[in-house]
Write a protein that holds these residues in place. Structure first.
Motif, PDB file in Angstrom:
ATOM      1  N   ILE A  93       4.722  -0.304   8.275  1.00 10.72           N
ATOM      2  CA  ILE A  93       4.177   0.645   7.505  1.00 10.72           C
ATOM      3  C   ILE A  93       4.112   0.420   6.026  1.00 10.72           C
ATOM      4  O   ILE A  93       3.223   0.876   5.165  1.00 10.72           O
ATOM      5  CB  ILE A  93       5.617   1.800   7.557  1.00 10.72           C
ATOM      6  CG1 ILE A  93       5.148   3.108   6.691  1.00 10.72           C
ATOM      7  CG2 ILE A  93       6.827   1.465   6.843  1.00 10.72           C
ATOM      8  CD1 ILE A  93       4.164   3.920   7.378  1.00 10.72           C
ATOM      9  N   GLN A  94       4.344  -0.717   5.628  1.00  9.60           N
ATOM     10  CA  GLN A  94       4.336  -1.312   4.361  1.00  9.60           C
ATOM     11  C   GLN A  94       2.744  -1.541   4.021  1.00  9.60           C
ATOM     12  O   GLN A  94       2.300  -1.568   2.829  1.00  9.60           O
ATOM     13  CB  GLN A  94       5.214  -2.717   3.942  1.00  9.60           C
ATOM     14  CG  GLN A  94       4.517  -3.910   4.482  1.00  9.60           C
ATOM     15  CD  GLN A  94       5.021  -4.142   6.078  1.00  9.60           C
ATOM     16  OE1 GLN A  94       5.705  -3.121   6.595  1.00  9.60           O
ATOM     17  NE2 GLN A  94       4.541  -5.281   6.459  1.00  9.60           N
ATOM     18  N   LEU A  95       1.873  -1.512   5.101  1.00  7.73           N
ATOM     19  CA  LEU A  95       0.406  -1.495   4.618  1.00  7.73           C
ATOM     20  C   LEU A  95      -0.181  -0.567   4.388  1.00  7.73           C
ATOM     21  O   LEU A  95      -1.343  -0.629   4.033  1.00  7.73           O
ATOM     22  CB  LEU A  95      -0.233  -2.352   6.075  1.00  7.73           C
ATOM     23  CG  LEU A  95       0.451  -3.687   6.648  1.00  7.73           C
ATOM     24  CD1 LEU A  95      -0.224  -4.046   8.037  1.00  7.73           C
ATOM     25  CD2 LEU A  95       0.169  -4.753   5.636  1.00  7.73           C
ATOM     26  N   VAL A  96       0.394   0.576   4.452  1.00  6.84           N
ATOM     27  CA  VAL A  96      -0.099   1.972   3.873  1.00  6.84           C
ATOM     28  C   VAL A  96       0.434   2.017   2.513  1.00  6.84           C
ATOM     29  O   VAL A  96       1.853   2.184   2.151  1.00  6.84           O
ATOM     30  CB  VAL A  96       0.305   2.975   4.555  1.00  6.84           C
ATOM     31  CG1 VAL A  96      -0.081   4.388   4.284  1.00  6.84           C
ATOM     32  CG2 VAL A  96      -0.227   2.794   6.314  1.00  6.84           C
ATOM     33  N   SER A  97      -0.570   2.203   1.595  1.00  7.05           N
ATOM     34  CA  SER A  97      -0.068   2.535   0.143  1.00  7.05           C
ATOM     35  C   SER A  97       0.628   3.592   0.032  1.00  7.05           C
ATOM     36  O   SER A  97       0.244   4.700   0.531  1.00  7.05           O
ATOM     37  CB  SER A  97      -1.550   2.199  -0.725  1.00  7.05           C
ATOM     38  OG  SER A  97      -2.239   3.151  -0.368  1.00  7.05           O
ATOM     39  N   GLU A  98       1.681   3.833  -0.703  1.00  4.54           N
ATOM     40  CA  GLU A  98       2.435   4.816  -1.025  1.00  4.54           C
ATOM     41  C   GLU A  98       3.041   5.543   0.351  1.00  4.54           C
ATOM     42  O   GLU A  98       2.909   6.924   0.389  1.00  4.54           O
ATOM     43  CB  GLU A  98       1.711   6.019  -1.905  1.00  4.54           C
ATOM     44  CG  GLU A  98       1.171   5.419  -3.242  1.00  4.54           C
ATOM     45  CD  GLU A  98       0.714   6.405  -4.311  1.00  4.54           C
ATOM     46  OE1 GLU A  98       1.120   6.716  -5.108  1.00  4.54           O
ATOM     47  OE2 GLU A  98      -0.373   7.076  -3.755  1.00  4.54           O
ATOM     48  N   TRP A  99       3.199   4.836   1.290  1.00  2.01           N
ATOM     49  CA  TRP A  99       3.644   5.257   2.688  1.00  2.01           C
ATOM     50  C   TRP A  99       4.849   6.272   2.461  1.00  2.01           C
ATOM     51  O   TRP A  99       4.957   7.288   3.354  1.00  2.01           O
ATOM     52  CB  TRP A  99       3.831   3.890   3.429  1.00  2.01           C
ATOM     53  CG  TRP A  99       5.103   3.158   3.139  1.00  2.01           C
ATOM     54  CD1 TRP A  99       4.979   2.175   2.405  1.00  2.01           C
ATOM     55  CD2 TRP A  99       6.395   3.571   3.464  1.00  2.01           C
ATOM     56  NE1 TRP A  99       6.372   1.738   2.033  1.00  2.01           N
ATOM     57  CE2 TRP A  99       7.153   2.577   2.860  1.00  2.01           C
ATOM     58  CE3 TRP A  99       7.197   4.504   4.228  1.00  2.01           C
ATOM     59  CZ2 TRP A  99       8.680   2.376   2.660  1.00  2.01           C
ATOM     60  CZ3 TRP A  99       8.715   4.405   4.254  1.00  2.01           C
ATOM     61  CH2 TRP A  99       9.243   3.192   3.320  1.00  2.01           C
ATOM     62  N   GLU A 100       5.721   6.066   1.609  1.00  3.59           N
ATOM     63  CA  GLU A 100       6.962   6.790   1.388  1.00  3.59           C
ATOM     64  C   GLU A 100       6.708   8.148   1.065  1.00  3.59           C
ATOM     65  O   GLU A 100       7.517   9.135   1.557  1.00  3.59           O
ATOM     66  CB  GLU A 100       7.954   6.130   0.345  1.00  3.59           C
ATOM     67  CG  GLU A 100       7.369   6.452  -1.111  1.00  3.59           C
ATOM     68  CD  GLU A 100       6.549   5.294  -1.489  1.00  3.59           C
ATOM     69  OE1 GLU A 100       6.001   5.355  -2.688  1.00  3.59           O
ATOM     70  OE2 GLU A 100       5.967   4.599  -0.468  1.00  3.59           O
ATOM     71  N   LYS A 101       5.297   8.402   0.443  1.00  4.03           N
ATOM     72  CA  LYS A 101       5.023   9.864   0.277  1.00  4.03           C
ATOM     73  C   LYS A 101       4.846  10.611   1.356  1.00  4.03           C
ATOM     74  O   LYS A 101       5.031  11.802   1.493  1.00  4.03           O
ATOM     75  CB  LYS A 101       4.091   9.835  -0.989  1.00  4.03           C
ATOM     76  CG  LYS A 101       4.329   9.520  -2.313  1.00  4.03           C
ATOM     77  CD  LYS A 101       3.477   9.540  -3.401  1.00  4.03           C
ATOM     78  CE  LYS A 101       3.858   8.862  -4.558  1.00  4.03           C
ATOM     79  NZ  LYS A 101       2.960   9.023  -5.576  1.00  4.03           N
ATOM     80  N   ALA A 102       4.116   9.876   2.384  1.00  5.10           N
ATOM     81  CA  ALA A 102       3.439  10.443   3.686  1.00  5.10           C
ATOM     82  C   ALA A 102       4.708  10.705   4.490  1.00  5.10           C
ATOM     83  O   ALA A 102       4.836  11.783   5.007  1.00  5.10           O
ATOM     84  CB  ALA A 102       2.720   9.344   4.165  1.00  5.10           C
ATOM     85  N   ILE A 103       5.685   9.738   4.377  1.00  6.04           N
ATOM     86  CA  ILE A 103       6.823   9.985   5.582  1.00  6.04           C
ATOM     87  C   ILE A 103       7.510  11.282   4.823  1.00  6.04           C
ATOM     88  O   ILE A 103       8.236  11.950   5.737  1.00  6.04           O
ATOM     89  CB  ILE A 103       7.678   8.611   5.235  1.00  6.04           C
ATOM     90  CG1 ILE A 103       6.866   7.271   5.954  1.00  6.04           C
ATOM     91  CG2 ILE A 103       9.076   8.898   6.004  1.00  6.04           C
ATOM     92  CD1 ILE A 103       6.528   7.645   7.253  1.00  6.04           C
ATOM     93  N   ASN A 104       7.723  11.351   3.639  1.00  4.25           N
ATOM     94  CA  ASN A 104       8.442  12.436   3.094  1.00  4.25           C
ATOM     95  C   ASN A 104       7.752  13.653   3.474  1.00  4.25           C
ATOM     96  O   ASN A 104       8.366  14.831   3.558  1.00  4.25           O
ATOM     97  CB  ASN A 104       8.553  12.180   1.433  1.00  4.25           C
ATOM     98  CG  ASN A 104       9.905  12.942   0.920  1.00  4.25           C
ATOM     99  OD1 ASN A 104      10.888  13.216   1.604  1.00  4.25           O
ATOM    100  ND2 ASN A 104       9.614  13.865  -0.104  1.00  4.25           N
ATOM    101  N   VAL A 105       6.457  13.719   3.263  1.00  2.91           N
ATOM    102  CA  VAL A 105       5.885  14.877   3.759  1.00  2.91           C
ATOM    103  C   VAL A 105       6.191  15.395   5.246  1.00  2.91           C
ATOM    104  O   VAL A 105       6.247  16.587   5.534  1.00  2.91           O
ATOM    105  CB  VAL A 105       4.293  14.883   3.511  1.00  2.91           C
ATOM    106  CG1 VAL A 105       3.478  15.794   4.443  1.00  2.91           C
ATOM    107  CG2 VAL A 105       3.849  14.660   2.117  1.00  2.91           C
TER     108      VAL A 105
END
Length: 403
Positions: A93-105
């Motif tokens: 998942i770290q290859l997606v920039s700002e991945w943590e925001k998507a996961i939170n959505v």
């Protein structure tokens, strides 16, 4: 599916299936995190229909174009209704920039059970702390234990001792099964994995310019696994090789290697004063096979490699491991899981009365009733005074009663 079922991890993860918390699998590259995601899908969630599941590896063709949070949110939004119960598996998942925001959505706006993997602890922990703090549970995935290794290479029909000798030499990276212990091919594969991890997860990620200096520090650590040394001792060693470096730089490089799961620092605990000491830590490898690939003989350093194997075994069983100090004596490992604790000494052979006395002495000075083990390659049983002596292979094959 063609895989060795990693029961200890599935048992731990199963407790969090369908719970409103993000499951995070971390560990060294090529250690089997992707395969473990498949195990979760087919072993724990086999009753879920495919149309409720999205499985995406961001190093694959399908995942390569999804390189930021908005694209990932768009993909999931197009595929699923917000009221559907869905299961999301995101690999690297770290290859997606700002991945943590998507996961939170997905956590807030969708009815989703979420599983992610990553290969750099700093990247994951930093991003999680900003958005997902308190909403994740982490599982650190290790290379194969010897018990798993036996299943991995069962098709070779080797004796148990021959398999263990190979395990000592090559380590427990899962993909080595395809080389049938052919030395040249196995070592080349391990070297390629090592180079990929170092380049992608350390050098490129941290933008390290002095690659030669970095490699000298790393090789010093690899050569001296299980030995006590300080950053200052590395500085002095490099000075003898006409390379100047500060203690802070050495410590920074060691931290980067820990964050990429190449090495691990084990702290020392005063078992009498009951406090963690800030000096005399030791470093071990996530997989000892890298030593052999780099040209350091594991059989010539057998005592330290056996320590590395036992350390990884206890961590795979879910124990937190420290080094013990009893007055001026050392206990190789103090392993604790919840209220359970083990003390472990590791030796190659108990070849003389003085060796037996040395290995048992520190354990005999610990005044509690937790199990105390001396592990060696001996076949004879030297147990005495309540301290259990056990053959290392038998210990590695044993079932953890505290699982």
């Amino acid at each position: 599916m063609d895989y060795i079922t990693r029961v200890q991890y599935l048992n731990s993860i199963s407790r969090f299936v369908d719970k409103p918390i993000v499951k995070v699998l971390t560990g060294l590259r090529r250690v089997g995190k992707s395969t473990l995601l498949e195990m979760i899908r087919y072993e724990l969630l086999s009753h879920i229909k495919d149309e409720h599941i999205l499985f995406l590896n961001f190093e694959s063709k399908d995942g390569l174009s999804i390189n930021n949070a908005q694209k990932l949110v768009n993909l999931v939004s197009e595929r699923f209704n917000k009221d559907d119960r869905i299961y999301l598996f995101f690999d690297e998942i770290q290859l997606v920039s700002e991945w943590e925001k998507a996961i939170n959505v997905f956590r807030v706006d969708f009815n989703a059970d979420i599983y992610i993997t990553g290969s750099n602890s700093k990247l994951l922990s930093t991003d999680i702390s900003t958005v997902l703090a308190g909403r994740t549970v982490n599982f650190h995935i290790q290379p194969f234990t010897f018990k798993e290794y036996k299943h991995l290479l069962a098709h070779l029909n080797l004796t148990e001792q021959a398999l263990f000798n190979a395990f000592v030499q090559f380590g427990g990276m899962p993909f080595i099964k395809y080389f049938d212990l052919e030395k040249e091919a196995t070592l080349k594969y391990l070297m390629d994995v090592y180079n990929t991890v170092i380049v992608k997860d350390v050098l490129e990620y941290n933008k390290i310019r002095d690659v030669d200096l970095f490699n000298r520090i790393l090789r010093f650590v690899i050569q001296n696994i299980g030995s006590t040394f300080s950053a200052l001792s590395i500085v002095k060693f490099l000075k003898s090789e006409q390379r100047k470096v500060s203690v802070d730089t050495v410590l920074s490089y060691l931290r980067m290697l820990e964050e990429a799961f190449v090495i691990q620092k084990i702290v020392r605990e005063d078992l009498i004063g009951k406090k963690v000491l800030k000096v005399d830590e030791k470093y071990y490898l996530s997989d000892h096979g890298f030593r052999e690939a780099l040209g350091y003989s594991n059989t010539q350093s057998i005592e330290k490699v056996l320590e590395n194997i036992v350390l990884n075994e206890m961590q795979s069983r879910g124990y937190e491991v420290k080094i013990g100090k009893v007055n001026d004596l050392e206990v190789d490992f103090v392993a604790q899981k919840h209220q359970d604790k083990l003390y472990i000494q590791v030796s190659y052979l108990l070849a003389s009365p003085s060796t037996i006395e040395r290995e048992f002495k520190s354990l005999s000075m610990i005044n509690d009733n937790y199990p105390k083990y001396v592990l060696s390659m001996d076949q004879l049983d030297f147990s005495h005074d309540g301290i259990i002596h056990m053959n290392i292979i038998d210990f590695l094959k044993s079932t953890d009663s505290n699982s």
